[in-house]
Design a protein around this motif. Structure first.
Motif, PDB file in Angstrom:
ATOM      1  N   UNK A 323       0.827  -1.198   0.000  1.00 24.53           N
ATOM      2  CA  UNK A 323       0.000   0.000   0.000  1.00 24.53           C
ATOM      3  C   UNK A 323       0.865   1.252   0.000  1.00 24.53           C
ATOM      4  N   UNK A 324       1.966   1.221   0.746  1.00 26.86           N
ATOM      5  CA  UNK A 324       2.879   2.363   0.760  1.00 26.86           C
ATOM      6  C   UNK A 324       3.384   2.660  -0.642  1.00 26.86           C
ATOM      7  N   UNK A 325       3.780   1.599  -1.335  1.00 24.80           N
ATOM      8  CA  UNK A 325       4.304   1.771  -2.686  1.00 24.80           C
ATOM      9  C   UNK A 325       3.251   2.338  -3.624  1.00 24.80           C
ATOM     10  N   UNK A 326       2.043   1.803  -3.543  1.00 24.17           N
ATOM     11  CA  UNK A 326       0.972   2.235  -4.443  1.00 24.17           C
ATOM     12  C   UNK A 326       0.615   3.695  -4.236  1.00 24.17           C
ATOM     13  N   UNK A 343       3.917   7.166   5.272  1.00 22.61           N
ATOM     14  CA  UNK A 343       3.479   5.775   5.344  1.00 22.61           C
ATOM     15  C   UNK A 343       4.403   5.013   6.274  1.00 22.61           C
ATOM     16  N   UNK A 344       3.828   4.344   7.251  1.00 18.54           N
ATOM     17  CA  UNK A 344       4.597   3.572   8.218  1.00 18.54           C
ATOM     18  C   UNK A 344       4.067   2.148   8.226  1.00 18.54           C
ATOM     19  N   UNK A 345       4.950   1.217   8.030  1.00 11.04           N
ATOM     20  CA  UNK A 345       4.572  -0.186   7.969  1.00 11.04           C
ATOM     21  C   UNK A 345       5.328  -0.971   9.022  1.00 11.04           C
ATOM     22  N   UNK A 386       9.528   3.160   8.891  1.00 11.49           N
ATOM     23  CA  UNK A 386       8.837   4.315   8.337  1.00 11.49           C
ATOM     24  C   UNK A 386       9.145   4.476   6.861  1.00 11.49           C
ATOM     25  N   UNK A 387       8.108   4.677   6.095  1.00 11.51           N
ATOM     26  CA  UNK A 387       8.246   5.104   4.708  1.00 11.51           C
ATOM     27  C   UNK A 387       7.688   6.498   4.643  1.00 11.51           C
ATOM     28  N   UNK A 388       8.467   7.431   4.153  1.00  7.76           N
ATOM     29  CA  UNK A 388       8.041   8.816   4.267  1.00  7.76           C
ATOM     30  C   UNK A 388       8.279   9.553   2.960  1.00  7.76           C
ATOM     31  N   UNK A 389       7.259  10.268   2.513  1.00  2.00           N
ATOM     32  CA  UNK A 389       7.413  11.176   1.392  1.00  2.00           C
ATOM     33  C   UNK A 389       6.752  12.478   1.780  1.00  2.00           C
ATOM     34  N   UNK A 390       7.460  13.572   1.661  1.00  8.32           N
ATOM     35  CA  UNK A 390       6.911  14.853   2.083  1.00  8.32           C
ATOM     36  C   UNK A 390       6.864  15.823   0.924  1.00  8.32           C
TER      37      UNK A 390
END
Length: 406
Positions: A323-326, A343-345, A386-390
């Motif tokens: 889901x993070x990738x999508x 996005x945090x997984x 954590x996956x993070x895009x700001x």
């Protein structure tokens, strides 16, 4: 406030089949005799208050309409109020702190401008044979009622039903609520059934075991479900929420079904619903505010999503790396997700950043670079990565403001 005065004999109008009675100020009933003196009045023009020292049961028989209010406040020894002919109360039916009141018997009452009942510790049931169908305001708090049989509103401005510990059935044929509908802290097994409710403004459901809104098509304001006990929430005809849509702390909820929901004008929040493994809105296109999904869910499906004007946050203790990738791909240049993306997984996933930022507000840290390299870090409290895009700097303040509930 107009001075209270004690009831004076009714004024009969000669030559009429039924008397017309009126007073300039509120008339106060002290005993059964005062009430009996009203029997010749088909219409009482004014308000009636039951005095604090009144004891036993008061029968307001013969009166078909009270143009003003009917009230009893702090009447410690009042056991019942009845009216064999009363059909209409033009003002407020107000009962407050009448602790041993056990009988309300109005078999013909159908129309009341407002019902405001509070602190009726002895009231367990109603005898409203015809059923109250019209009331702009319905407020029932702190009673022993176990059913609302006899109150079956068609429309209302405000419905507030709270802290009735034995109330396990709230069923009405109401079609719309123009101001607010709030149900909170009633019986542990309370079922809220509104089969004909098509439209509402602000609606809040708390501590319900069942919520049934099969006809609900839209709301002008927010729609919230908090700390309920149901397993499933189904709104098959809901297409638009005009404010925030929220599901929080519904510990037993395993399913949300809103197959026609297309627009949420405010934010979309789903948080801390411990048994909810999958989040999906098959027709959702637009969210005017922020999206925040927090919990232990495993999948997210928003196949028609095309416009999120606020921030977008996914956080789960489960593996949601796919889901993070999508959704990361829907941020930035795609124009679908316009605000910050986080996005945090729980699986230790990693992702690509589009600009510098700081994820410290989420309880951990992450590094990110504008070059598009992946970044991940371990959360000190949950072990999640954590996956993070700001889309902006100074993320900590932004996330804290938007997702202050975390």
């Amino acid at each position: 406030m107009a001075a209270m005065k004690y009831f004076v004999p009714a004024l009969a109008v000669a030559g009429r089949a039924a008397a017309q009675c009126s007073v300039a100020a509120t008339s106060t009933i002290q005993n059964a005799g005062d009430a009996s003196a009203l029997a010749s009045c088909s219409t009482f023009s004014g308000s009636i208050a039951i005095a604090t020292g009144t004891t036993g049961e008061i029968a307001i028989d013969g009166v078909q309409e009270i143009t003003g209010s009917l009230s009893a406040t702090n009447v410690e020894e009042l056991t019942g109020i009845t009216g064999d002919s009363l059909e209409t109360i033009g003002g407020t039916f107000n009962l407050d702190t009448v602790q041993i009141l056990s009988t309300l018997n109005f078999p013909r009452l159908t129309d009341v401008r407002a019902i405001e009942w509070n602190a009726l510790a002895g009231l367990q049931g109603l005898v409203f044979t015809s059923g109250i169908q019209m009331a702009s305001t319905l407020s029932i708090q702190n009673t022993q009622l176990n059913t609302l049989d006899g109150i079956n509103l068609q429309t209302a401005e405000t419905v507030y039903i709270a802290n009735n510990d034995y109330l396990n059935d709230i069923t009405m044929q109401i079609g719309n609520v123009s101001d607010s509908l709030v149900l909170t802290s009633n019986g542990r097994n309370v079922s809220a059934n509104f089969p004909n409710l098509i439209w509402g403004n602000v609606m809040t459901f708390r501590n319900c075991s069942t919520v049934s809104v099969p006809s609900l098509a839209s709301t002008n304001g927010s729609l919230g479900f908090y700390s309920n006990f149901f397993q499933s929430l189904v709104a098959p005809n809901l297409t638009m929420v005009g404010g925030d849509l929220s599901f929080a702390n519904n510990d037993d909820m395993t399913n949300i079904t809103m197959p026609q929901l297309q627009t949420v004008t405010g934010g979309l929040q789903i948080a801390n619903n411990t048994e909810l493994n999958a989040i999906g809105f098959s027709s959702l296109e637009t969210v005017g505010g922020a999206v925040s999904f927090v919990g232990s869910y495993e999948t997210v499906s928003l196949p028609e999503l095309s416009n999120v004007r606020g921030a977008f946050r996914l956080a789960s203790t489960s593996d949601i790396s796919s889901a993070c990738t999508k959704f990361r791909a829907m941020h930035g240049n795609s124009g679908v997700i316009r605000g910050n993306f986080v996005c945090r997984s729980g699986s230790g996933s990693s992702g690509t950043s589009t600009s510098n930022g700081d994820d410290s507000s989420d309880g951990g840290s992450s590094s990110s670079s504008s070059s598009g390299s992946s970044s991940s870090s371990t959360d000190g409290t949950s072990g999640a990565s954590t996956v993070y895009v700001s889309g902006a700097t100074a993320l900590m303040g932004v996330v804290a403001a938007i997702f202050g509930m975390l």
